[in-house]
Every structure is written in structure tokens, then in C-alpha cells.
Design a protein around this motif. Structure first.
Motif, PDB file in Angstrom:
ATOM      1  N   VAL A  15       0.842  -1.200   0.000  1.00  0.00           N
ATOM      2  CA  VAL A  15       0.000   0.000   0.000  1.00  0.00           C
ATOM      3  C   VAL A  15       0.877   1.250   0.000  1.00  0.00           C
ATOM      4  CG1 VAL A  15      -1.796   1.253   1.238  1.00  0.00           C
ATOM      5  CG2 VAL A  15      -1.857  -1.246   1.175  1.00  0.00           C
ATOM      6  N   ARG A  19       1.297   4.343  -2.708  1.00  0.00           N
ATOM      7  CA  ARG A  19       1.247   5.760  -2.321  1.00  0.00           C
ATOM      8  C   ARG A  19       2.477   6.514  -2.835  1.00  0.00           C
ATOM      9  NH1 ARG A  19      -1.110   8.769   1.924  1.00  0.00           N
ATOM     10  NH2 ARG A  19       0.048  10.684   2.236  1.00  0.00           N
ATOM     11  N   ALA A  34      -4.125   6.043  -6.100  1.00  0.00           N
ATOM     12  CA  ALA A  34      -3.639   4.773  -5.562  1.00  0.00           C
ATOM     13  C   ALA A  34      -4.669   4.256  -4.595  1.00  0.00           C
ATOM     14  CB  ALA A  34      -2.303   4.981  -4.849  1.00  0.00           C
ATOM     15  N   CYS A  35      -5.039   2.996  -4.753  1.00  0.00           N
ATOM     16  CA  CYS A  35      -5.993   2.458  -3.793  1.00  0.00           C
ATOM     17  C   CYS A  35      -5.744   0.983  -3.555  1.00  0.00           C
ATOM     18  CB  CYS A  35      -7.426   2.710  -4.226  1.00  0.00           C
ATOM     19  SG  CYS A  35      -7.796   2.100  -5.850  1.00  0.00           S
ATOM     20  N   PRO A  36      -5.710   0.624  -2.294  1.00  0.00           N
ATOM     21  CA  PRO A  36      -5.651  -0.793  -1.966  1.00  0.00           C
ATOM     22  C   PRO A  36      -7.037  -1.380  -2.119  1.00  0.00           C
ATOM     23  CG  PRO A  36      -5.428   0.590   0.004  1.00  0.00           C
ATOM     24  CD  PRO A  36      -5.792   1.492  -1.123  1.00  0.00           C
ATOM     25  N   TYR A  38      -9.510  -3.343  -0.201  1.00  0.00           N
ATOM     26  CA  TYR A  38      -9.681  -3.790   1.173  1.00  0.00           C
ATOM     27  C   TYR A  38     -10.659  -4.940   1.227  1.00  0.00           C
ATOM     28  CZ  TYR A  38      -6.967   0.018   3.007  1.00  0.00           C
ATOM     29  OH  TYR A  38      -5.937   0.862   3.302  1.00  0.00           O
ATOM     30  N   GLY A  39     -10.135  -6.098   1.562  1.00  0.00           N
ATOM     31  CA  GLY A  39     -10.993  -7.245   1.806  1.00  0.00           C
ATOM     32  C   GLY A  39     -10.951  -7.540   3.290  1.00  0.00           C
ATOM     33  N   ALA A  40     -11.072  -8.786   3.634  1.00  0.00           N
ATOM     34  CA  ALA A  40     -11.034  -9.167   5.048  1.00  0.00           C
ATOM     35  C   ALA A  40      -9.610  -9.580   5.423  1.00  0.00           C
ATOM     36  CB  ALA A  40     -12.018 -10.291   5.295  1.00  0.00           C
ATOM     37  N   TYR A  61     -13.105   4.578 -10.116  1.00  0.00           N
ATOM     38  CA  TYR A  61     -12.963   4.054  -8.753  1.00  0.00           C
ATOM     39  C   TYR A  61     -13.015   2.527  -8.716  1.00  0.00           C
ATOM     40  CZ  TYR A  61     -13.323   8.808  -7.130  1.00  0.00           C
ATOM     41  OH  TYR A  61     -13.074  10.136  -6.919  1.00  0.00           O
ATOM     42  N   SER A  62     -13.518   1.918  -9.789  1.00  0.00           N
ATOM     43  CA  SER A  62     -13.579   0.453  -9.802  1.00  0.00           C
ATOM     44  C   SER A  62     -12.172  -0.101  -9.958  1.00  0.00           C
ATOM     45  CB  SER A  62     -14.494  -0.015 -10.932  1.00  0.00           C
ATOM     46  OG  SER A  62     -14.132   0.585 -12.168  1.00  0.00           O
ATOM     47  N   ARG A  63     -12.047  -1.400  -9.692  1.00  0.00           N
ATOM     48  CA  ARG A  63     -10.724  -2.026  -9.694  1.00  0.00           C
ATOM     49  C   ARG A  63     -10.133  -2.078 -11.102  1.00  0.00           C
ATOM     50  NH1 ARG A  63     -13.039  -7.107  -6.530  1.00  0.00           N
ATOM     51  NH2 ARG A  63     -14.420  -5.783  -5.333  1.00  0.00           N
ATOM     52  N   ARG A  65      -8.923  -3.870 -14.163  1.00  0.00           N
ATOM     53  CA  ARG A  65      -9.211  -5.214 -14.693  1.00  0.00           C
ATOM     54  C   ARG A  65      -8.149  -5.655 -15.689  1.00  0.00           C
ATOM     55  NH1 ARG A  65     -14.844  -3.694 -16.802  1.00  0.00           N
ATOM     56  NH2 ARG A  65     -13.963  -1.614 -16.515  1.00  0.00           N
TER      57      ARG A  65
ATOM     58  N   TRP B 116     -18.281  -2.187   3.560  1.00  0.00           N
ATOM     59  CA  TRP B 116     -18.022  -1.476   2.308  1.00  0.00           C
ATOM     60  C   TRP B 116     -19.110  -0.437   1.989  1.00  0.00           C
ATOM     61  CZ3 TRP B 116     -16.765  -6.564   3.306  1.00  0.00           C
ATOM     62  CH2 TRP B 116     -15.399  -6.865   3.239  1.00  0.00           C
ATOM     63  N   HIS B 172     -10.406   5.777   1.514  1.00  0.00           N
ATOM     64  CA  HIS B 172      -9.070   5.178   1.519  1.00  0.00           C
ATOM     65  C   HIS B 172      -8.298   5.354   0.228  1.00  0.00           C
ATOM     66  CE1 HIS B 172     -10.502   3.516   5.228  1.00  0.00           C
ATOM     67  NE2 HIS B 172      -9.363   2.903   5.453  1.00  0.00           N
ATOM     68  N   ILE B 173      -8.931   5.944  -0.805  1.00  0.00           N
ATOM     69  CA  ILE B 173      -8.176   6.139  -2.052  1.00  0.00           C
ATOM     70  C   ILE B 173      -7.207   7.306  -1.853  1.00  0.00           C
ATOM     71  CG2 ILE B 173      -9.674   7.825  -3.216  1.00  0.00           C
ATOM     72  CD1 ILE B 173      -9.239   6.187  -5.806  1.00  0.00           C
ATOM     73  N   MET B 174      -6.050   7.222  -2.519  1.00  0.00           N
ATOM     74  CA  MET B 174      -5.086   8.320  -2.457  1.00  0.00           C
ATOM     75  C   MET B 174      -5.143   9.074  -3.776  1.00  0.00           C
ATOM     76  SD  MET B 174      -2.019   6.189  -0.665  1.00  0.00           S
ATOM     77  CE  MET B 174      -2.664   4.523  -0.690  1.00  0.00           C
ATOM     78  N   GLU B 269     -17.664   8.083 -11.694  1.00  0.00           N
ATOM     79  CA  GLU B 269     -17.324   7.025 -12.650  1.00  0.00           C
ATOM     80  C   GLU B 269     -18.298   7.045 -13.832  1.00  0.00           C
ATOM     81  OE1 GLU B 269     -15.339   3.813 -11.181  1.00  0.00           O
ATOM     82  OE2 GLU B 269     -15.597   2.524 -12.918  1.00  0.00           O
ATOM     83  N   GLU B 343     -19.006  -4.276  -6.726  1.00  0.00           N
ATOM     84  CA  GLU B 343     -18.197  -3.643  -7.762  1.00  0.00           C
ATOM     85  C   GLU B 343     -19.084  -3.197  -8.926  1.00  0.00           C
ATOM     86  OE1 GLU B 343     -15.049  -2.894  -7.725  1.00  0.00           O
ATOM     87  OE2 GLU B 343     -14.168  -3.113  -9.709  1.00  0.00           O
ATOM     88  N   VAL B 344     -19.022  -1.924  -9.275  1.00  0.00           N
ATOM     89  CA  VAL B 344     -19.753  -1.376 -10.423  1.00  0.00           C
ATOM     90  C   VAL B 344     -18.752  -0.589 -11.263  1.00  0.00           C
ATOM     91  CG1 VAL B 344     -21.690   0.042 -11.194  1.00  0.00           C
ATOM     92  CG2 VAL B 344     -21.831  -1.143  -8.991  1.00  0.00           C
TER      93      VAL B 344
END
Lengths: 175, 370
Positions: A15, A19, A34-36, A38-40, A61-63, A65, B116, B172-174, B269, B343-344
Motif C-alpha cells: 500500500v 502511495r 492509488a488504492c488498496p 480492502y478485503g477481510a 474508482y472500480s478495480r 481489470r 463497504w 481510503h483512495i489516495m 465514474e 463492484e460497479v
């Protein structure tokens, strides 16, 4: 837009590496997020962080892919995680490893980040610090400039060993 | 000065600059970083603030109420179950006309346990008399907190303000954030009905059936008056610091045939989805609702409208979609997506627009069409 996915284990600094990379990109005059994810997860569990770098403000903002690049700070996550998942054809890989690795269809560079951290005595609570050395490797790949990499590291850490470790990674990464 | 910060750190930085006299808060994921950072500022002598560590969120809001009624600037932050645990006190804060500012990091409600992003927490507070804003970037988070103090404390408003940011996605996003030299942008607080702690005295709190409705109307009147205060504040912020905001953020809406409406990061988004659709020849636009209370005036007649709700009212429908329907009378396509951090992506959002069925409701990821 250039998209990077960083694989590590909780506590290894993935992380923080994300940053630092974003901070360095900002110094290069670019936009970065930059974004982690976050899961469990707990300390020691495999985690991923995402970094996006672009010349324009980033609205996503989505992951990630389909990353352009994958960074693997701990090869042991590869036992359970497909680190190549979605990696673009011809995409680049930086892997923390003393030995050369081959991934057909991709461009893989290796650098012994753990060895560098141990040699530079960058060890906290028994764990080698990988997040500052890897920034040197990313600078070598041209993702950020070396000057911005150092500037970002010095903003976050007063201990100059971090900059030395990044320098070492810059010099020692395989072709 | 430009730096990289998380949404949570941006909240703490803005609060530090606004220098509240009292912060009372209880930590909860994903808000914790806000109160940790503020506590660090206070203990490090960087904020002339009394930090009250309380045993619950109900107490956090009660302590803010006690501090605010003496005319001191107050702040708190919470999330999800913490916000709902405050619910009795959030009503009291508004009813007592206290300009408390709160950051709420939007998070889903359990069970099943889920940390979340979701908006149902804040939307369950929408009838309390708090102003509500939903933000979408780290920069906007920082800016909104600064403006929230000025708006809440304006004597034409004197109502609390809740700044909502999406859990993890924004907290939490930077991202880059440009901090400002605040100067006198937030004037000194003046609470006309403040209690003087040196000569403490209250006034009869019982309001009978012949009076109570007048106090309730006063809340509504101030809520309506807050519209011009928000406009003035955002205008002056733009003049001083160069960043322009409004009740909604409209993206390529002018000639649009179809408009996507969402809150928070989904609304940002959606702009990427709009660009994709425009390249396909679809005249799409995005309208991100920022202020939900007071509710904005929306011009949507003659457009296809797709509303994405990251929330739900069981037995009724998507909350934002139905508020828009109630206020504008239009028919729309209601999409329920992003619940509990689902997730969207921008591709998903473009898909909602392509396959829209006006007048219907669609749960993303669930195969049954209502």
C-alpha cells in the motif's frame, strides 16, 4: 492512462509502495490515484493495490481489470493468486526475485528487493522493507522519473537508507 | 499546496484548518483514520481543540450538542451503525439549531456484516433536519468540509451539515489534493442562542401543541434559506480558491437524450461511461447529485433518466430514484447497484444506459427483473 497492480502480503508495504508511486507521479506533473483493495485480509494475507497514472484527472474508482503492469513483491502469493490475470498482451512484470523468470507473452524484469533491503539494513520488526526499493525499480522502467522517486521517498521517510535502497534497485534490476 | 492524501486524511486536514473548539468522536471502520488523525493533531499541539474520546456514537453527538450550545465550533465523524446509533441525537442537534459538522463515511448496514460502501446509512437520516452533501473526490471532500462549517454556522441556516464520502472507495483512495490558505473564509462562529457557561441558564424546553409546529417550520424555512447560502458560499469559494461546485455536477448534459444520476464516486465514474456512450453515438450525460438536503431543483423533462441507487427502501424502491420521481414527476429507469460495496464499473454503467427500460427497476447482479 497507465494502470499498475501491485501484489504483496499484508504488512509488506504494498500500500505504501502504491502511495509513493502516486506521489512521484504527482511530482512528474501527472495525475495519479492509488488504492488498496480492502478485503477481510490480515497481516500476511495476499493483498492487491492499484495505481493509475494519467495526464488528465482520473475518474475511475472500480478495480483495475486489465493492468499495463504487474508488480509482485512476494512470489509466494503466486501459489494462490493468478498475478497475470487480465494483464495486457505484452504487459510488463516486475518481480522481487534474485533469479530471472520467464512469462511467455509478457516482458518480465526481476530485481532482488528483499536482498537489497537486508543489505541496506532496511528491516522493521524482522521484515525487510520492500516499498522504497521497488520505487527505484519502477523509475528504471520509466514509470516515474528517478528525481521524483527520490523526492517522494524523502517526503515520507527521513531515513536516507530508503533512498539508497531505491538507488540500488534502479541499478541492479535485470534488463 | 498539492499533495497525495486519502479522503479520510483530507477530512482531518480541513477540520484542522477550520479549528473547531471541540471534536467528540468514536472510531468505526472505515472512518477511523479521520479521528486518529485529528487526535494526533490535537495531541501534537497542531489544533487548539478539546478532543473528547467518548464511549459511543450516541455520546459523541450528545457531547457535540453540549459543546455547540455554548457557541463553540464542533465536529464529529462516523459511519454506518455509528451514524444510526446517533439517530436520536442527530434529530436533537437539528432541532436545537446547532451548526455541528459531521463527516459520514458511507458504509452498508449489517447483518451480514459488511464494511463497504453504501448510502443507506445517510439516507436513513434524511428527515432529521441535517443538510446533506455527497462528494466524489479527495479534493471535493476537503473543499466540502471547509464550506460545511461556513454554511452550517451562517445565521440564516444554523443547521448541522453532514458531508458524505464513500467508504474505502473515497475514504481510503489516495488522490492529489490542493490545500488552501483559508484566511477569513470561515468567519468566527456566532450562535445567537448560545448558553454562557459562566452564567449557565437554559430556557423551558417544553413546547406545546400551539408552538411546536412553529419550531419545525423554522427548520424548514432555514433549510429553504440554506439554498442561497450554499450558492453564495460555493461562489465565494470559487472566487477565492478557483474550484467551482453546484447542487449537481452536470457532465455533457446540455444536449443529452439520456442522463445518468448517481451519488458519490458512482456519479464520478458515470462520466467515464458517458464518454464511452458518446463515442457510440448515444447522446448521454451525467448528473451527479451533490446536495441531497436541501434537495436540488432538477430539469429532467423530456429526457430518459437512469438513476443508480447504492441504497434501498424495502417494500418501496431505490431512495434517490423515488425522491427524484416525487419532485419532478418523471418516469425513470431505477438501477440498484453497488450495495455493500458491490463492484460497479464504468462499463456496467454504460450497460445500464444501453439496456434501460423506462419505468422499471433493475437490481444489478440479480437475474429477476421486476
Amino acid at each position: 492512462m497507465f494502470e499498475i497492480r501491485i501484489h504483496s502480503r499484508g504488512g509488506q508495504g504494498g500500500v505504501t509502495a502504491a502511495r509513493l508511486l502516486a506521489m512521484a507521479a504527482l511530482h512528474d506533473g501527472k495525475y495519479a490515484t492509488a488504492c488498496p483493495f480492502y478485503g477481510a485480509e490480515r497481516r500476511g494475507a495476499p493483498i492487491v493495490s492499484f495505481v493509475r497514472i494519467d495526464d488528465r484527472p482520473i475518474k475511475i474508482y472500480s478495480r483495475i481489470r486489465q493492468p499495463d503492469m504487474v508488480v509482485v513483491l512476494d512470489t509466494s502469493v503466486m501459489d494462490t493468486v493468478d498475478v497475470l490475470h487480465g494483464l495486457k498482451k505484452g504487459g510488463r512484470i516486475i518481480i522481487n526475485s534474485a533469479g530471472k523468470r520467464e512469462f511467455p507473452g509478457f516482458e518480465c524484469r526481476n530485481v532482488d528487493l528483499t536482498g537489497i533491503a537486508l543489505r541496506k539494513n532496511l528491516v522493521v520488526a524482522g521484515s525487510p522493507i520492500l516499498n522504497t526499493p521497488v520505487i527505484g525499480a519502477l523509475a528504471k522502467m520509466g514509470i516515474i522519473t528517478a528525481d521524483s522517486a527520490k523526492k517522494a521517498i524523502r517526503e515520507m521517510f527521513s531515513d536516507e537508507r530508503n533512498v539508497n535502497a531505491a538507488d540500488a534497485a534502479y541499478k541492479e534490476m535485470s534488463a | 499546496m498539492k499533495k497525495i492524501a486519502t479522503g479520510n486524511k483530507a477530512v482531518a486536514e480541513a477540520v484542522k484548518q477550520a479549528t473547531p473548539g471541540v471534536v467528540a468522536a468514536y472510531p468505526i471502520t472505515p472512518q477511523t483514520e479521520i479521528v486518529e488523525q485529528i487526535a494526533e493533531f490535537v495531541s501534537g499541539g497542531l489544533m487548539p481543540t478539546r478532543y473528547i474520546a467518548v464511549e459511543s456514537e450516541h455520546s459523541a453527538m450528545a457531547a457535540c450538542i453540549g459543546a455547540s450550545i455554548t457557541g463553540v465550533r464542533t465536529f464529529t465523524a462516523t459511519s454506518s451503525h455509528g451514524l444510526l446509533y446517533m439517530h436520536e441525537m442527530t434529530n436533537w442537534a437539528a432541532g436545537a439549531r446547532l451548526p455541528i459538522v459531521m463527516a459520514n463515511v458511507n458504509r452498508s448496514l449489517g447483518p451480514g456484516w459488511n464494511i463497504w460502501a453504501e448510502h443507506t446509512d445517510a439516507l436513513q437520516e434524511r428527515d432529521t433536519g441535517w443538510l446533506q452533501i455527497y462528494v466524489s473526490t479527495v479534493q471535493e471532500t476537503y473543499d466540502a468540509i471547509l464550506m460545511a462549517f461556513r454554511i452550517a454556522e451562517h445565521n440564516d441556516v444554523l443547521l448541522p451539515v453532514m458531508v458524505n464520502l464513500d467508504g474505502f472507495l473515497l475514504s481510503h483512495i489516495m488522490q492529489p489534493v490542493d490545500t488552501v490558505e483559508l484566511g477569513d473564509f470561515i468567519p468566527a462562529i456566532y450562535l445567537p442562542h448560545a448558553i454562557d457557561p459562566k452564567h449557565p441558564a437554559g430556557y423551558g424546553p417544553l413546547t406545546g401543541p400551539d408552538q411546536h409546529f412553529k419550531f419545525r417550520w423554522e427548520i424548514e424555512r432555514s433549510m429553504r434559506d440554506s439554498v442561497k447560502v450554499i450558492e453564495q458560499t460555493e461562489k465565494e469559494f470559487a472566487e477565492r480558491f478557483g474550484r467551482k461546485y453546484g447542487f449537481t455536477e452536470d457532465y455533457r448534459c446540455d444536449d443529452a437524450d439520456v442522463i445518468v444520476i448517481a451519488l458519490g464516486t458512482l456519479g464520478k465514474e458515470a462520466e467515464v461511461a458517458v464518454d464511452i456512450l458518446r463515442n457510440e453515438g448515444v447522446k448521454a450525460g451525467s448528473m451527479r447529485i451533490r446536495w441531497l438536503r436541501p434537495f436540488p431543483k432538477l430539469e429532467l423533462k423530456g429526457k430518459d433518466v437512469v438513476v443508480i441507487d447504492r441504497d434501498y427502501s424495502f417494500g418501496f424502491g431505490g431512495i434517490v430514484a423515488n425522491e427524484i420521481k416525487a419532485k419532478t414527476g418523471i418516469s425513470l429507469y431505477s438501477v440498484i447497484a453497488g450495495i455493500g460495496g458491490q463492484e460497479v464499473t464504468y462499463d456496467d454503467i454504460a450497460g445500464f444506459v444501453r439496456t434501460r427500460r423506462m419505468g422499471e427497476e433493475f437490481w444489478f447482479g440479480v437475474n429477476t427483473h421486476v
